[in-house]
Design a protein around this motif. Structure first.
Motif, mmCIF file in Angstrom:
data_model
loop_
_atom_site.group_PDB
_atom_site.id
_atom_site.type_symbol
_atom_site.label_atom_id
_atom_site.label_comp_id
_atom_site.label_asym_id
_atom_site.label_seq_id
_atom_site.Cartn_x
_atom_site.Cartn_y
_atom_site.Cartn_z
ATOM 1 N N SER A 58 0.846 -1.193 0.000
ATOM 2 C CA SER A 58 0.000 0.000 0.000
ATOM 3 C C SER A 58 0.882 1.243 0.000
ATOM 4 O O SER A 58 2.056 1.198 0.383
ATOM 5 C CB SER A 58 -0.929 0.009 1.221
ATOM 6 O OG SER A 58 -0.172 0.032 2.423
ATOM 7 N N ALA A 59 0.309 2.346 -0.442
ATOM 8 C CA ALA A 59 1.022 3.621 -0.459
ATOM 9 C C ALA A 59 0.017 4.755 -0.519
ATOM 10 O O ALA A 59 -1.091 4.602 -1.042
ATOM 11 C CB ALA A 59 1.973 3.692 -1.653
ATOM 12 N N VAL A 60 0.403 5.888 0.031
ATOM 13 C CA VAL A 60 -0.344 7.139 -0.123
ATOM 14 C C VAL A 60 0.666 8.226 -0.459
ATOM 15 O O VAL A 60 1.817 8.168 -0.010
ATOM 16 C CB VAL A 60 -1.146 7.512 1.139
ATOM 17 C CG1 VAL A 60 -2.273 6.526 1.371
ATOM 18 C CG2 VAL A 60 -0.236 7.584 2.364
ATOM 19 N N TRP A 61 0.264 9.212 -1.258
ATOM 20 C CA TRP A 61 1.203 10.251 -1.671
ATOM 21 C C TRP A 61 0.512 11.571 -1.938
ATOM 22 O O TRP A 61 -0.706 11.656 -2.124
ATOM 23 C CB TRP A 61 1.966 9.812 -2.915
ATOM 24 C CG TRP A 61 1.088 9.456 -4.089
ATOM 25 C CD1 TRP A 61 0.451 10.303 -4.953
ATOM 26 C CD2 TRP A 61 0.746 8.137 -4.504
ATOM 27 N NE1 TRP A 61 -0.258 9.607 -5.887
ATOM 28 C CE2 TRP A 61 -0.098 8.264 -5.643
ATOM 29 C CE3 TRP A 61 1.080 6.867 -4.053
ATOM 30 C CZ2 TRP A 61 -0.616 7.160 -6.324
ATOM 31 C CZ3 TRP A 61 0.554 5.775 -4.731
ATOM 32 C CH2 TRP A 61 -0.272 5.933 -5.835
ATOM 33 N N HIS A 62 1.329 12.608 -1.945
ATOM 34 C CA HIS A 62 0.887 13.964 -2.330
ATOM 35 C C HIS A 62 1.964 14.537 -3.234
ATOM 36 O O HIS A 62 3.158 14.504 -2.901
ATOM 37 C CB HIS A 62 0.700 14.855 -1.105
ATOM 38 C CG HIS A 62 0.506 16.306 -1.456
ATOM 39 N ND1 HIS A 62 -0.681 16.793 -1.966
ATOM 40 C CD2 HIS A 62 1.363 17.366 -1.383
ATOM 41 C CE1 HIS A 62 -0.549 18.086 -2.185
ATOM 42 N NE2 HIS A 62 0.681 18.460 -1.848
ATOM 43 N N GLY A 63 1.560 15.056 -4.391
ATOM 44 C CA GLY A 63 2.501 15.638 -5.331
ATOM 45 C C GLY A 63 2.016 16.977 -5.831
ATOM 46 O O GLY A 63 0.809 17.209 -5.966
ATOM 47 N N LYS A 64 2.962 17.871 -6.113
ATOM 48 C CA LYS A 64 2.659 19.185 -6.681
ATOM 49 C C LYS A 64 3.415 19.302 -7.995
ATOM 50 O O LYS A 64 4.642 19.264 -8.019
ATOM 51 C CB LYS A 64 3.072 20.289 -5.719
ATOM 52 C CG LYS A 64 2.720 21.690 -6.210
ATOM 53 C CD LYS A 64 3.098 22.746 -5.187
ATOM 54 C CE LYS A 64 2.724 24.136 -5.701
ATOM 55 N NZ LYS A 64 3.119 25.191 -4.721
#
Length: 269
Positions: free
Chosen positions: A245-251
């Protein structure tokens, strides 16, 4: 020793997928990393990204097959179906790694038959070298060729990194220089910290920022300023069944931000 992700976050929105079968290459004093003698596995999963600024959301489905061949190396095959910008691409990636006395060499190739936004072809070469005191270093190069809709543009990415194993923990820094059509290079960096348990459960965090070539919209390949943070893990429910599993935030520059996650089922055999 950890294989550098030759397909980086902009092409594969989850840093854990791609060459995930080679994610842990610590020698631990042995002739070759234990991953080359591990059980083969197959993993299926999907990811989802919610984009800002009225961009359509992204999603993907993947199948990953890892085949350790002991002293003959390791083969990793990944097929994925990716939806972005209201279009769909499919891609096949194959990685082969071979253990040597002072490190692991790996080669990678990828192909998309209908490349609307993914590269049409990609090739990569990497080296994970071992150093004293549980240090290691990473050297890698990758080239991607895009379709005619991008004027047959190509990107080049060069990685140089250092890593350190400390008990059950791994820390790494990678510097990345990239360019479009061999024009002026851009720089980005990535730092990682990972916990690896005695039963091979894992928990990691990755932060990256800098300039990198990115397909930010259909027919728009640009070098943009990005920031990216990801938490990921692997938990073995039993000796043969695990959950990734993974969670991310990118700009992505001033274009949009991405908030997403991934969930996969891994079965060894």
């Amino acid at each position: 020793m950890v294989l550098p992700q030759l397909a980086y976050s902009q092409e594969v929105p989850n840093l854990q997928t791609g060459t995930g079968a080679l994610e842990e290459l610590s020698f631990s004093g042995s002739v070759r990393p234990a991953v080359f003698d591990a059980a083969p596995y197959i993993e299926v999963g999907s990811s989802f990204d919610q984009l800002t600024n009225n961009y359509a959301n992204w999603s993907s489905q993947y199948l990953n097959l890892s085949l350790p061949l002991h002293e003959n190396g390791l083969v990793n095959i990944q097929a994925q179906n990716v939806q972005r910008f209201s279009m769909v691409d499919q891609e096949l990636d194959v990685t082969y790694a071979y253990p040597l006395k002072y490190g692991v060499i790996n080669i990678e190739g990828g192909y998309s038959a209908n490349p609307n936004f993914l590269p049409q072809t990609s090739v990569g070469l990497g080296w994970n070298g071992r150093l004293p005191q549980n240090f290691g270093y990473i050297i890698a190069a990758n080239q991607k060729q895009y379709s005619q809709s991008y004027s047959n543009a190509s990107t080049n990415l060069y990685n140089l990194g250092l890593e350190k194993y400390w008990g059950q923990f791994r820390f790494a820094y990678v510097g990345m220089i990239s360019s479009i059509n061999r024009d002026q290079g851009s720089f980005a960096s990535k730092v990682q910290a990972q916990w690896i348990g005695e039963t091979n459960n894992r928990l990691g965090v990755t932060y990256a920022q800098g300039m990198e070539p990115t397909v930010v919209a259909l027919n728009n390949l640009s070098s943009i300023q990005f920031q990216y943070i990801q938490l990921d893990g692997l938990y073995w429910i039993s000796k043969t069944i695990g959950i990734t599993s993974a969670v991310w935030h990118g700009k992505e520059g001033s274009y949009y931000q991405r908030n997403g996650g991934q969930l996969g089922l891994r079965v060894s055999f």
